[in-house]
Design a protein around this motif. Structure first.
Motif, PDB file in Angstrom:
ATOM      1  N   TYR A 271       0.813  -1.216   0.000  1.00 36.70           N
ATOM      2  CA  TYR A 271       0.000   0.000   0.000  1.00 36.70           C
ATOM      3  C   TYR A 271       0.852   1.275   0.000  1.00 36.70           C
ATOM      4  N   GLY A 272       2.131   1.135  -0.330  1.00 36.69           N
ATOM      5  CA  GLY A 272       2.983   2.306  -0.542  1.00 36.69           C
ATOM      6  C   GLY A 272       3.364   3.067   0.721  1.00 36.69           C
ATOM      7  N   GLN A 273       3.035   2.512   1.899  1.00 34.44           N
ATOM      8  CA  GLN A 273       3.340   3.227   3.144  1.00 34.44           C
ATOM      9  C   GLN A 273       4.825   3.083   3.480  1.00 34.44           C
ATOM     10  N   ILE A 274       5.371   1.908   3.199  1.00 32.61           N
ATOM     11  CA  ILE A 274       6.824   1.722   3.241  1.00 32.61           C
ATOM     12  C   ILE A 274       7.235   1.692   1.781  1.00 32.61           C
ATOM     13  N   ASN A 275       8.102   2.610   1.375  1.00 40.77           N
ATOM     14  CA  ASN A 275       8.422   2.732  -0.050  1.00 40.77           C
ATOM     15  C   ASN A 275       9.899   3.092  -0.241  1.00 40.77           C
ATOM     16  N   PRO A 276      10.373   3.074  -1.496  1.00 41.04           N
ATOM     17  CA  PRO A 276      11.812   3.284  -1.706  1.00 41.04           C
ATOM     18  C   PRO A 276      12.291   4.660  -1.245  1.00 41.04           C
ATOM     19  N   GLU A 277      11.366   5.611  -1.129  1.00 43.83           N
ATOM     20  CA  GLU A 277      11.770   6.960  -0.730  1.00 43.83           C
ATOM     21  C   GLU A 277      11.955   7.082   0.782  1.00 43.83           C
ATOM     22  N   ASN A 278      11.208   6.259   1.554  1.00 45.29           N
ATOM     23  CA  ASN A 278      11.323   6.410   3.021  1.00 45.29           C
ATOM     24  C   ASN A 278      11.994   5.222   3.707  1.00 45.29           C
ATOM     25  N   GLU A 279      12.381   4.207   2.931  1.00 44.13           N
ATOM     26  CA  GLU A 279      12.971   3.008   3.535  1.00 44.13           C
ATOM     27  C   GLU A 279      14.274   2.632   2.815  1.00 44.13           C
ATOM     28  N   PRO A 280      15.411   2.922   3.430  1.00 43.96           N
ATOM     29  CA  PRO A 280      16.698   2.651   2.764  1.00 43.96           C
ATOM     30  C   PRO A 280      16.943   1.163   2.477  1.00 43.96           C
ATOM     31  N   ASP A 281      16.355   0.276   3.286  1.00 41.79           N
ATOM     32  CA  ASP A 281      16.597  -1.156   3.082  1.00 41.79           C
ATOM     33  C   ASP A 281      15.423  -1.848   2.388  1.00 41.79           C
ATOM     34  N   TYR A 282      14.676  -1.057   1.628  1.00 44.28           N
ATOM     35  CA  TYR A 282      13.460  -1.517   0.952  1.00 44.28           C
ATOM     36  C   TYR A 282      13.614  -2.871   0.254  1.00 44.28           C
ATOM     37  N   LEU A 283      14.586  -2.991  -0.653  1.00 48.40           N
ATOM     38  CA  LEU A 283      14.724  -4.243  -1.422  1.00 48.40           C
ATOM     39  C   LEU A 283      15.093  -5.415  -0.531  1.00 48.40           C
ATOM     40  N   LYS A 284      15.938  -5.173   0.454  1.00 49.21           N
ATOM     41  CA  LYS A 284      16.362  -6.267   1.325  1.00 49.21           C
ATOM     42  C   LYS A 284      15.208  -6.746   2.202  1.00 49.21           C
ATOM     43  N   ILE A 285      14.357  -5.832   2.616  1.00 49.61           N
ATOM     44  CA  ILE A 285      13.191  -6.216   3.412  1.00 49.61           C
ATOM     45  C   ILE A 285      12.250  -7.071   2.564  1.00 49.61           C
ATOM     46  N   ILE A 286      12.006  -6.644   1.330  1.00 50.53           N
ATOM     47  CA  ILE A 286      11.103  -7.410   0.454  1.00 50.53           C
ATOM     48  C   ILE A 286      11.666  -8.806   0.223  1.00 50.53           C
ATOM     49  N   GLU A 287      12.980  -8.919   0.076  1.00 50.26           N
ATOM     50  CA  GLU A 287      13.580 -10.245  -0.073  1.00 50.26           C
ATOM     51  C   GLU A 287      13.341 -11.090   1.177  1.00 50.26           C
ATOM     52  N   LEU A 288      13.456 -10.472   2.354  1.00 49.26           N
ATOM     53  CA  LEU A 288      13.291 -11.225   3.601  1.00 49.26           C
ATOM     54  C   LEU A 288      11.822 -11.526   3.931  1.00 49.26           C
TER      55      LEU A 288
END
Lengths: 315, 315
Positions: A271-288
């Motif tokens: 829902y875009g609340q955690i997104n690449p602009e506000n979360e530096p570890d975005y891709l790693k979180i999605i992987e986990l």
């Protein structure tokens, strides 16, 4: 390291560190690896050599057992015995609920096992979780959380997603979602008409009770602003509707059930609340949130010496 | 094997088979593995021993190069030379666009490299993709696809997601999404106000041109039923709004750009169109939309002999 990335490490503690230690041994049924066994569990299983064969760095369910029925009936008394000896915390929370052990989600069951024992064998667990949310005219996006009853055998008194439940033998996924939604939060069939499948999360947690390679089928339901969930089965203490900012604070707190965080994080990302602009570890979180559980068990198997020891592989 | 699971194998052909063959060698820059190099590429790189050191089963960028600037300036003439010799298909599609090579998405760049050459080195690529959709009063959920111009250097004439683009040096993620949406589909700032971040997909494809460990930042935008995208940069032949059923048929066809399918599949899953009730390989597909690219390169590194050969690891 951001707080959500740190949280992803918490619910993946076994994936990120335990797995690498290689202290756990593959659990083999019918030539397939279906689990992982910790040294403390292995020590106990050594006492049942007619049921569990321990060789080539693996624990194998006696391949002489011919079918689902026989395998289930040979394992059950071992678990009853271990329960009576009171050696494992998890068996104090005996469920009297059977869980199908399979090689993968859609394959036939190899045996059934008391649900509270599956974490001793590192059996993959499947459940359903429902994110109940409201697009509030003033507060914006809000999420319903439940507080688990203090009488629950696991995670008592912790905050959790609005609705969730394990998949039992012979119950469909959507069917389980509907059943749990009615029991836990009194969602009516009219409301449930807007329930939507939204993906899945997978992670590998280790807790005091054992190993949890978990996959949750994720559903979302948008609820009217005036709806208030009511518990019908005594398993929930209360519900609370929270704005996104408060949800974020709650899931990283000790008050939230660790193994329920992935579902909320996935929702906040979708829902875009955690997104690449506000979360530096975005891709790693999605992987986990999507660790490759199915490959892990295959990899462990090929790494071990099974292949050279003549256990039939059906791969 | 369902058609979508088969499709997931197609865009993950390298992840599922190529990677296991272990024919490719880790590409090391400053002690970090940043890529994988195929035997055909390695053969050519042997001709530039002052730039690429080949030892211990790895290809290493000469560690004597001191900084970003020097590394970039030493690699550039090699690529120009390879382009002139016309040995690699991908360099015929020279972009004159620089791509930052990094250890992970948010770390500092180690060097810049002509974009069309990154697939020769198996450098991780990042892009943005936008799902443009309509909740049509009669047709239900519909998705906009674009047909790529016949003049495009890659995948000419293939169907693709409404908007997508690679991330270039010094351009933000949301910024790239806005820029591409305006250029490719004439989305106005008013429409773009409802653009929403919705996650990411990762997969590892191998094609004629090289290796593609790709991660796409995914955005969704709900569009009014009467909006028709118009191309502004000559890179799109046409657009088409399709009902879900037709979308499903199109993405599995040869007419769709293979490496764009993950974004559409992820959208169809998040919107409940592909769900556990209608897709037997649901969980496996979701796993193949999020393959652990960051762990792959770390694993390759620890598997190789780098550690015992004195290349500094900054891990």
């Amino acid at each position: 390291m951001s707080r959500f990335y740190k949280l992803s490490h918490k619910f993946n503690c076994f994936y990120l560190t335990g797995l690498k230690k290689q202290e756990c041994k593959p659990f083999i049924v019918e030539g397939f690896q279906v689990g992982l066994i910790r040294p403390d569990v292995m020590k106990q299983l050594l006492k049942y050599p007619e049921v569990f064969l321990i060789h080539s760095g693996c624990v194998e369910l006696n391949p002489a057992f011919r079918d689902y029925q026989e395998r289930s009936s040979k394992v059950a008394p071992v678990l009853e015995d271990l329960r009576e000896k009171n050696v494992f915390v998890t068996l104090r929370g005996w469920r009297d609920e059977c869980y199908d052990v399979r090689t993968e989600f859609n394959s036939d069951g190899l045996l059934e096992m008391e649900r509270s024992a599956t974490c001793l064998f590192g059996i993959r667990q499947y459940g359903v979780s429902i994110n109940g949310f409201v697009r509030h005219p003033q507060k914006g996006l809000c999420i319903w959380f439940q507080k688990r009853a203090l009488t629950k055998q696991t995670w008592p008194g912790k905050w959790d997603n609005m609705v969730s439940g394990g998949l039992a033998v012979n119950t469909g996924i959507l069917e389980t979602a509907h059943k749990e939604a009615a029991e836990e939060a009194s969602l009516t069939p009219q409301l449930l008409a807007s329930l939507k499948s939204a993906g899945s999360v997978s992670f590998f947690f280790e807790g005091e009770r054992g190993l949890f390679p978990n996959t949750e089928f994720v559903f979302d339901i948008e609820l009217p602003a005036d709806f208030i969930p009511e518990n019908a089965d005594g398993e929930v203490e209360t519900f609370e509707l929270m704005e996104v900012k408060a949800c974020c604070d709650r899931i990283v707190s000790e008050e939230f059930k660790t193994t329920s965080c992935p579902v909320t994080l996935d929702f906040l990302i979708r829902y875009g609340q955690i997104n690449p602009e506000n979360e530096p570890d975005y891709l790693k979180i999605i992987e986990l949130l999507h660790v490759p559980l199915q490959s892990i068990y295959t990899l462990c198997r090929s790494d071990s010496e099974i292949k050279t020891n003549g256990i039939t592989s059906k791969q």
